[in-house]
Every structure is written in C-alpha cells, then in structure tokens.
Design a protein around this motif. Structure first.
Motif, PDB file in Angstrom:
ATOM      1  N   MET A 401      -4.481  83.722  66.913  1.00  0.00           N
ATOM      2  CA  MET A 401      -3.310  82.859  67.046  1.00  0.00           C
ATOM      3  C   MET A 401      -3.639  81.527  67.697  1.00  0.00           C
ATOM      4  SD  MET A 401      -0.322  85.521  67.937  1.00  0.00           S
ATOM      5  CE  MET A 401      -1.409  86.816  68.421  1.00  0.00           C
ATOM      6  N   MET A 402      -4.874  81.385  68.163  1.00  0.00           N
ATOM      7  CA  MET A 402      -5.211  80.164  68.897  1.00  0.00           C
ATOM      8  C   MET A 402      -6.563  79.631  68.454  1.00  0.00           C
ATOM      9  SD  MET A 402      -4.368  81.358  72.700  1.00  0.00           S
ATOM     10  CE  MET A 402      -2.966  82.362  73.092  1.00  0.00           C
ATOM     11  N   ASN A 403      -6.751  79.407  67.175  1.00  0.00           N
ATOM     12  CA  ASN A 403      -8.030  78.864  66.741  1.00  0.00           C
ATOM     13  C   ASN A 403      -8.206  77.434  67.261  1.00  0.00           C
ATOM     14  OD1 ASN A 403      -8.877  81.111  65.477  1.00  0.00           O
ATOM     15  ND2 ASN A 403      -8.802  80.290  63.402  1.00  0.00           N
ATOM     16  N   PRO A 404      -9.488  77.051  67.548  1.00  0.00           N
ATOM     17  CA  PRO A 404      -9.700  75.691  68.037  1.00  0.00           C
ATOM     18  C   PRO A 404      -9.199  74.674  67.008  1.00  0.00           C
ATOM     19  CG  PRO A 404     -11.803  76.898  67.847  1.00  0.00           C
ATOM     20  CD  PRO A 404     -10.729  77.816  67.395  1.00  0.00           C
ATOM     21  N   LYS A 405      -8.613  73.592  67.517  1.00  0.00           N
ATOM     22  CA  LYS A 405      -8.109  72.557  66.594  1.00  0.00           C
ATOM     23  C   LYS A 405      -9.224  71.551  66.310  1.00  0.00           C
ATOM     24  CE  LYS A 405      -3.205  72.645  67.477  1.00  0.00           C
ATOM     25  NZ  LYS A 405      -2.351  72.427  68.612  1.00  0.00           N
ATOM     26  N   GLY A 406      -9.205  70.935  65.168  1.00  0.00           N
ATOM     27  CA  GLY A 406     -10.177  69.885  64.854  1.00  0.00           C
ATOM     28  C   GLY A 406     -11.421  70.428  64.181  1.00  0.00           C
ATOM     29  N   ARG A 407     -12.450  69.579  64.125  1.00  0.00           N
ATOM     30  CA  ARG A 407     -13.623  69.862  63.309  1.00  0.00           C
ATOM     31  C   ARG A 407     -14.680  70.683  64.039  1.00  0.00           C
ATOM     32  NH1 ARG A 407     -16.592  65.100  59.852  1.00  0.00           N
ATOM     33  NH2 ARG A 407     -17.971  66.449  58.645  1.00  0.00           N
ATOM     34  N   VAL A 408     -14.654  70.599  65.390  1.00  0.00           N
ATOM     35  CA  VAL A 408     -15.779  71.164  66.139  1.00  0.00           C
ATOM     36  C   VAL A 408     -15.502  72.589  66.593  1.00  0.00           C
ATOM     37  CG1 VAL A 408     -17.206  70.895  68.183  1.00  0.00           C
ATOM     38  CG2 VAL A 408     -16.445  68.895  66.913  1.00  0.00           C
ATOM     39  N   ASN A 409     -16.378  73.509  66.197  1.00  0.00           N
ATOM     40  CA  ASN A 409     -16.242  74.893  66.649  1.00  0.00           C
ATOM     41  C   ASN A 409     -17.605  75.458  67.057  1.00  0.00           C
ATOM     42  OD1 ASN A 409     -17.389  75.009  64.161  1.00  0.00           O
ATOM     43  ND2 ASN A 409     -15.910  76.476  63.279  1.00  0.00           N
ATOM     44  N   TYR A 410     -18.475  74.586  67.520  1.00  0.00           N
ATOM     45  CA  TYR A 410     -19.811  75.008  67.944  1.00  0.00           C
ATOM     46  C   TYR A 410     -20.270  74.135  69.094  1.00  0.00           C
ATOM     47  CZ  TYR A 410     -20.960  70.951  65.144  1.00  0.00           C
ATOM     48  OH  TYR A 410     -21.001  69.671  64.646  1.00  0.00           O
ATOM     49  N   GLU A 411     -21.276  74.603  69.810  1.00  0.00           N
ATOM     50  CA  GLU A 411     -21.762  73.876  70.982  1.00  0.00           C
ATOM     51  C   GLU A 411     -23.273  74.078  71.026  1.00  0.00           C
ATOM     52  OE1 GLU A 411     -22.631  72.682  74.979  1.00  0.00           O
ATOM     53  OE2 GLU A 411     -23.220  74.542  74.032  1.00  0.00           O
ATOM     54  N   PRO A 412     -24.133  73.092  71.192  1.00  0.00           N
ATOM     55  CA  PRO A 412     -23.769  71.696  71.438  1.00  0.00           C
ATOM     56  C   PRO A 412     -23.338  70.992  70.162  1.00  0.00           C
ATOM     57  CG  PRO A 412     -26.142  71.935  71.336  1.00  0.00           C
ATOM     58  CD  PRO A 412     -25.565  73.325  71.197  1.00  0.00           C
ATOM     59  N   ASN A 413     -22.649  69.903  70.337  1.00  0.00           N
ATOM     60  CA  ASN A 413     -22.274  69.074  69.202  1.00  0.00           C
ATOM     61  C   ASN A 413     -22.306  67.618  69.650  1.00  0.00           C
ATOM     62  OD1 ASN A 413     -19.440  67.975  69.811  1.00  0.00           O
ATOM     63  ND2 ASN A 413     -19.345  70.137  70.391  1.00  0.00           N
ATOM     64  N   SER A 414     -22.337  66.713  68.689  1.00  0.00           N
ATOM     65  CA  SER A 414     -22.434  65.303  69.079  1.00  0.00           C
ATOM     66  C   SER A 414     -21.177  64.541  68.709  1.00  0.00           C
ATOM     67  CB  SER A 414     -23.667  64.660  68.433  1.00  0.00           C
ATOM     68  OG  SER A 414     -23.543  64.767  67.034  1.00  0.00           O
TER      69      SER A 414
END
Ligand code: HDE
Length: 698
Positions: A401-414
């Motif tokens: 019910m609370m998926n991350p919003k936007g394009r980024v779903n990994y870490e690290p990211n730039s």
C-alpha cells in the motif's frame, strides 16, 4: 412477493445505547466492496420464488467469499490477548545513558500500544488459566517503533531458543487427543519440565499466584533479558526493564480462578475494558535496573541467562516514566489481532545483549508475522506502521500500500535533487549496533555460568510469605496429581529436593508418594544462602488502599437505603466501585421504597467476580436469600476465598444456612451501623483476610 417481512427494523441503537427511529436517508447506503449500492441484503438472487440461487449474484458471492476468509492463523503462542492504546511519559532525560529518542526530554509523551496475553491457551481459552501473561508494548517513537515484548514473570523456562518449539509443544494440548488446553496440568508438560532442570526457577513462579493475576492492571511486567542502552559517546550500559503497576500487585486464589473461568471467561478483558471506558486508566511505572560489565562479571549468575533475575536489592530499580492505558481499540481484529510485535524492533540507543534466548527471538518474531499476516507488508497495517516519517526502498509484495513514489527504488543512485533522489542512509542519525567485541570458536555449548538451576529457585521460594509458600506447594500437588505417569511425578519431586527439602516432602506427601526419591544430581551444586528478596512476594507488594477494586453487594427487599448510599460514597471516594447483585434482575426495593437497580442477577454475579462483598439483606426478606442456593454459594465462596465480608443483621440466616455463622472472624464486619462503612472499606485494602486460611483449609 412479500418483501416487508424480511426487511430490517426501523429502530436503531445509538452510540450511547439509546434507540431511535430512522428514515431511509439518515444512514449511509450499504455497498459492495466495489462501492456499488446494494438494494437487498436479505435475499440472494434466485430463479423464481422457490428456485436455485443464481451464480451471477455478485453481492452474495462477494459477501460469502469475504466471510470465508475472515480468520488468520492464531499466534502459535500468546494466541489469546487483549490490547489497549496509551502513552509513555518520561520523568527525566536519560541522555547520559541512552540516545533513545523517547528518553531524551522530561515530560515527553510517546504513543504506545500494549497487548496482554496468556501463553499456552488457544484464542478462545479462558482468561484465568494458570499461565504466564504476556506484556508486550509497542512504543511509536520519533525514531521508529520500539517493541518491548515482555512477560509478567521475569524469568523463562529455557536458556536457549533452540528448545522453544519443544517447550511449546509440551505445554500445549497433547497432539493425539488435543487436550488439555490452556493448562500445564498434564503429562507432556511435566515430563518435559522434569527433564529440563533449567526450568525449575520458572516453575516456582508459575506455581505461585503470579500465574493467576486478578487482572492485567495488577501485575508487573518484565523485559526478562538483559538489553543495552547506548549513549552519544558510544558507552553501553546493561539494562533490565520492569513495569510496576501503580495499583499494586494482586492475584486470585486457585479455586477462585477455576470458578471465574466458568462465571466469566473474559474476566480480564472485561476488567480492562470497563476500567478504561470508565476513565480509570491503569498505570505502570517503567523501572530500569542499570549495571555495567564489572557488575555483570562479578554477579554470581550470568546476566545473559534468562532463567535468572538480578534481585532489586543488588541493583535497585530506577523509575524513569509512566505508562498510561487510556483508549480501547476501535476494532479488535484490526488492532489487537493484527499487531505484530518483534523483539528486533529497537531504535538508536537501545541494543541487544548476547542472551541466546533473545538472539533466537530476534529471528522468530519477524518470521511468525509473515506467517500470521501473510505478507512482508504487515508494517503497512496502521497498528504496525511507525507514526514518524519513514522511507524505505522496499516495494511490491502482497497488499503493498506504500510503494516508493517516483523513479528511484534502489540505493545508491545518482538521481539528486528536485525530489528525484530518494532516501539516503545517515551515518549520524542512523542505528549503529554496539561494537561489542566477539570472538571464539564455533560451538554448540552452554556456558558453565548457566549451570546453576536451583539457587534462585530457592531464593524465590524463601522470599514468599508462608501463605504464598503454601500456594506454591498446593499448585505443584494439583498439577502433578493430573499427571498419569508416576515416574514423572517422582522425577519432579527429586528435582525439587534441590530447591527445598521441606517443600519437596510436602509435595510428595500430597501426591501420596510412598518412597521419597533422592535429590537429582545437579549440574552445579546450588547455594542455599541467597538472601530473600521482598519484591518477589505479591502479598508484600499489594496495594495501600482499595483503589481500582470492586465490592459486590448482595441485596434483598427492605435493604437499608442509607447503608447502600454510604457504602457507594465511601467506595467512590476511594476510587473503588460498587456492583449490586439482587435476586431479581431489576433490583430490590429499599426500606425507603425506591428500587435499587442491580447490575447482576444472583447466580449471574457470583462473589468470585468481586474483591470483597457486602451482604446487605433487608429486614423482612431474610429468608429470600437464605433459601437461594446461589446466595449460599455467594457467601460461602467469599468466605473460602478469604474475602472481607460486610453484613447486616438480616444476613445471619443466610450465614447459618451456608455453614459459616460459627466461623465469622475479624474479616467479617457487621454493618448494622452506617458509621462502620468507612473502616470496612479501609480494611478491604488488605484484599484478603489471610488468617482465615488455616480455618478454611481445616
Ligand atoms: Fe515469545 N513469541 N518467544 N517470548 N512472546 C511470540 O510471536 C518466541 C519469549 C512473548 O502480544 C510469537 O507474534 C521464541 C520470552 C509475548 O502479540 C513467536 C522464544 C518472552 C508474545 C514467539 C520466545 C516472550 C510472544 C508468537 C524463545 C518474554 C506475544 C506470535 C527464544 C520476555 C506478543 C508472535 C503479542 C509471542 C517466539 C520466548 C514474550 C512465535 C522463539 C522469553 C509477550 O514469534
């Protein structure tokens, strides 16, 4: 077609129990889960008046489908529980000891949810089972959820988590017959316990009245394990957590427990519900036992061994805040059933010790929640979600019910800035494990420091009043009398010889053992000179007044109105309650001609439901009560359970019939004069007239 005969009533019940008429527009329209308005919730769709049901009836199918899936697996242990919301209020800043955010600012309140439970019984079992009580607290702190998942007994049966499935299999109903449930009084439990000497200390506690508390409000809680608190300089202090009830400790007696289970199997639930709903919010103080490595090394037992306590005389308890429960749940299933406590839920400033039981629990709780709640997204359920902001990169899975919003779903990211970057780790704010030095060979061993299984069991026994010692012996006799296999009884007695010879002999006698078994060979010779510790006794830690308790007044026609009023006022002034029991459900007529309303009808409100009783028989209706079997049980049980009993002159024929007239003692107080009321209420603070026990037992 007749539709009126099956349509719902036009009268509805309001929140306060009042009834009122409604017209169609006053209430929301019933819909399906898809939001489609429902026209008829009484009749399924059928082909002709008497024909088959149509598969196309989506409302019917959705309703039944959902109903079929209403249950989730009950907890494998602690299945029966009851929860409430509240807050924890910090007395002082503990910033010198820990960075845990909830302990930083004096007076700060942190929302909490507490679930009390029994361990062995299934979800529908009775509240007064002889059992450990769970006392699990979720603190919704500003730096995440901290779960303190404790019990009302400070020690545990086993030292290593690998034995937990065996313990639980042995205590729960036997696998072939599926009984007995919610009790330890059977062969499998005592077989296991007698083969596990490390359980002896815990056995002493569960055979004491700690295992039959009067209510959740009157019991202590313990974190059991040693934990760590870590401050901003990285310094670690060991800690044991304690909850101390403001209302003092109180338990019932065994015969009472058995009868309460019949009279009101929900006794503990009802007690918590009633006290919170009436604004009498139960409170506990959080106590810390703080100690360092030096103390840990010098203490004769291992602080990592969950079968041991640290006596309060050795490390005093520092009270650092209070827990108040002030709100019941809106929905039992959504909150109490779905709450998922996990011992591994700690926050910066609180850390684990190497207690092997705690280490094992840190795996088990997360795992069990997945099984119970069916999805790794159980943290999305409101009762489990943190109340502080939280940002993970976890996604998907059942019921997400609370998926991350936007394009980024990994870490690290730039992807930096403008909301594109997603959450980042924070070496300053983030949780750091205490960098304890660990090294050694990989082994399956138990440290020698865990080997003494009897010294503290004896210390517990020696810390009890003679009355309480008697109860421990009686419970062992009762439990072991239910064991069919003689060898198990004898093995248990031989273990108890290492605790106290007199106790073991008393139990052997009670069990009719003809040959006294030898003491079993202990892994380590116990010591017999540990000092008794007062905080271990319930009687020594009872209340100072009658606050939060309840008197049951049995009345009959002609009852003295002034007496009832005076008693009610005296109890209210004390913060206690009066409940009226009468032969008729409506109540009884007082000598002033008014009807005194009864909360209970005689028979439905036996004296086991009250802390003390008053038999306020009215002049002229002496025989009404004397002739009533339930009235005779009411007084004779109250007498046997050592309760304080107030009575009027007109109650004497009932006492005669109940066979207690010649035994009346100072615990039985004549109330012919209303001026005696206040001293009676004062006397009730002692809760029971223990001196009577020797008379009753004879
Ligand atoms: Fe638990 N215990 N436990 N336990 N326990 C569970 O988790 C477990 C232990 C305690 O109100 C389970 O959600 C292991 C000690 C409470 O929801 C499960 C071991 C103490 C509750 C589990 C222990 C507790 C649980 C079952 C041995 C006191 C109820 C359902 C290492 C300090 C929480 C669930 C609630 C519940 C495992 C021993 C307290 C299976 C493996 C010691 C109060 O995960």
């Amino acid at each position: 077609m007749d539709k009126t005969s099956t349509s719902p009533a036009e009268t509805v019940i309001g929140k306060g129990g009042e009834t009122h008429q409604i017209s169609g527009g006053d209430v929301p329209t019933l819909t399906t889960q898809q939001g489609v308005p429902v026209s008829d919730d009484q009749n399924s769709l059928r082909i002709g008046e008497r024909g088959p049901t149509a598969l196309e009836d989506f409302h019917f199918r959705e309703k039944i489908f959902h109903f079929d899936h209403e249950r989730i697996p009950e907890r494998v242990v602690h299945a029966r529980g009851y929860g409430a919301h509240g807050f924890f209020e910090n007395y002082e800043s503990l910033s010198d000891i820990t960075t845990a955010d909830l302990f930083q600012r004096a007076g700060e309140r942190t929302p909490t949810f507490v679930r009390f439970s029994t361990v062995a019984g299934n979800k529908g079992s009775a509240d007064l089972a002889r059992d450990v009580r769970g006392f699990a607290t979720k603190f919704y702190t500003k730096e995440g959820n901290w779960d303190l998942v404790g019990n009302n007994i400070p020690v545990f049966f086993i030292q290593d988590a690998i034995k937990f499935p065996d313990l639980v299999h042995a205590v729960k109903q036997e696998p072939d017959r599926a009984f007995p449930q919610a009790q330890t009084a059977h062969d499998n439990f005592w077989d296991f316990a007698s083969l596990m000497p490390e359980s002896t200390h815990m056995l002493m506690w569960i055979m004491s009245d700690r295992a039959i508390p009067r209510s959740f409000r009157f019991m202590e809680g313990f974190g059991v394990h040693t934990f760590r608190l870590v401050n901003s300089t990285g310094k670690s202090t060991f800690v044991k957590f304690h909850w101390k009830p403001k209302l003092g400790l109180q338990s019932v007696v065994w015969d009472e427990a058995v009868k309460i289970n019949g009279a009101d199997p929900d006794f503990h639930r009802r007690d918590l519900w009633n006290s919170i709903q009436s604004g009498n919010y139960p409170e506990w103080e959080l106590g810390l036992q703080l100690f360092d490595e030096k103390f840990a090394d010098s203490f004769p037992f291992d602080v990592l061994d969950a079968t041991k306590i640290i006596p309060e005389e050795d490390v005093p308890i520092r009270k650092v805040g209070r827990l108040v429960l002030d709100r019941m749940v809106d929905n039992f299933f959504a909150e109490t059933e779905q709450v998922a406590f996990c011992t591994q839920n700690v926050i910066p400033g609180i850390d684990f010790s190497n207690d092997p039981l705690l280490q094992g629990r840190n795996f088990s709780y997360l795992d069990t929640q997945l099984k119970r709640l069916g999805s790794p997204n159980f943290t999305h359920i409101p009762i489990n979600a943190p109340k502080c902001p939280f940002h993970t990169l976890q996604q998907d899975g059942h019921m997400a019910m609370m998926n991350p919003k936007g394009r980024v779903n990994y870490e690290p990211n730039s992807w930096n800035g403008a909301g594109g970057g997603g959450p980042r780790e924070s070496p300053t704010k983030g949780f750091h494990s205490y960098p304890a030095e660990e090294d050694g060979k990989k082994l399956r061993v138990r440290s020698e420091r865990f080997a003494d299984h009897y010294s503290q069991a004896r210390q517990f026994y020696m810390s009890q009043t003679p009355t309480e010692q008697g109860h421990v012996a009686d419970s062992f006799i009762f439990e072991l009398s239910k064991v069919e296999n003689q060898c198990i009884r004898a093995r248990m007695v031989s273990n108890l010889m290492n605790v106290d010879g007199v106790l073991a002999k008393k139990i052997a006698q009670g069990l009719g053992l003809t040959d006294m078994p030898e003491a079993s060979k202990p892994a380590k010779q116990p010591v017999t000179d540990l000092k008794p510790s007062k905080p271990l006794s319930i009687i020594e830690n009872g209340p100072q007044n009658f606050r939060g308790r309840k008197i049951g007044a049995l009345i009959s026609d002609g009852v003295d109105q002034k007496l009832v009023d005076t008693l009610r006022q005296a109890l209210e002034a004390e913060g206690a309650m009066l409940e009226i029991v009468a032969p008729m459900v409506g109540g009884a007529k007082s000598n002033s001609g008014t009807l005194i309303k009864a909360e209970q009808k005689l028979g439905g409100g036996p004296s086991v439901l009250y802390d003390a009783v008053a038999i306020l028989a009215g002049k002229g209706s002496e025989q009404t009560l004397a002739k009533h079997p339930a009235a005779r049980d009411f007084v004779s049980d109250a007498f046997t359970h050592l309760k304080f009993i107030a009575y009027t002159e007109a109650a004497k024929p009932l006492f005669e019939k109940s066979g207690i007239m010649s035994d009346l003692d100072e615990g039985c107080v004549s109330l012919n004069d209303a001026s005696a009321v206040s001293s009676f209420v004062k006397q009730c603070a002692a809760l029971r007239f223990w001196k009577r026990e020797s008379v009753v037992k004879m």
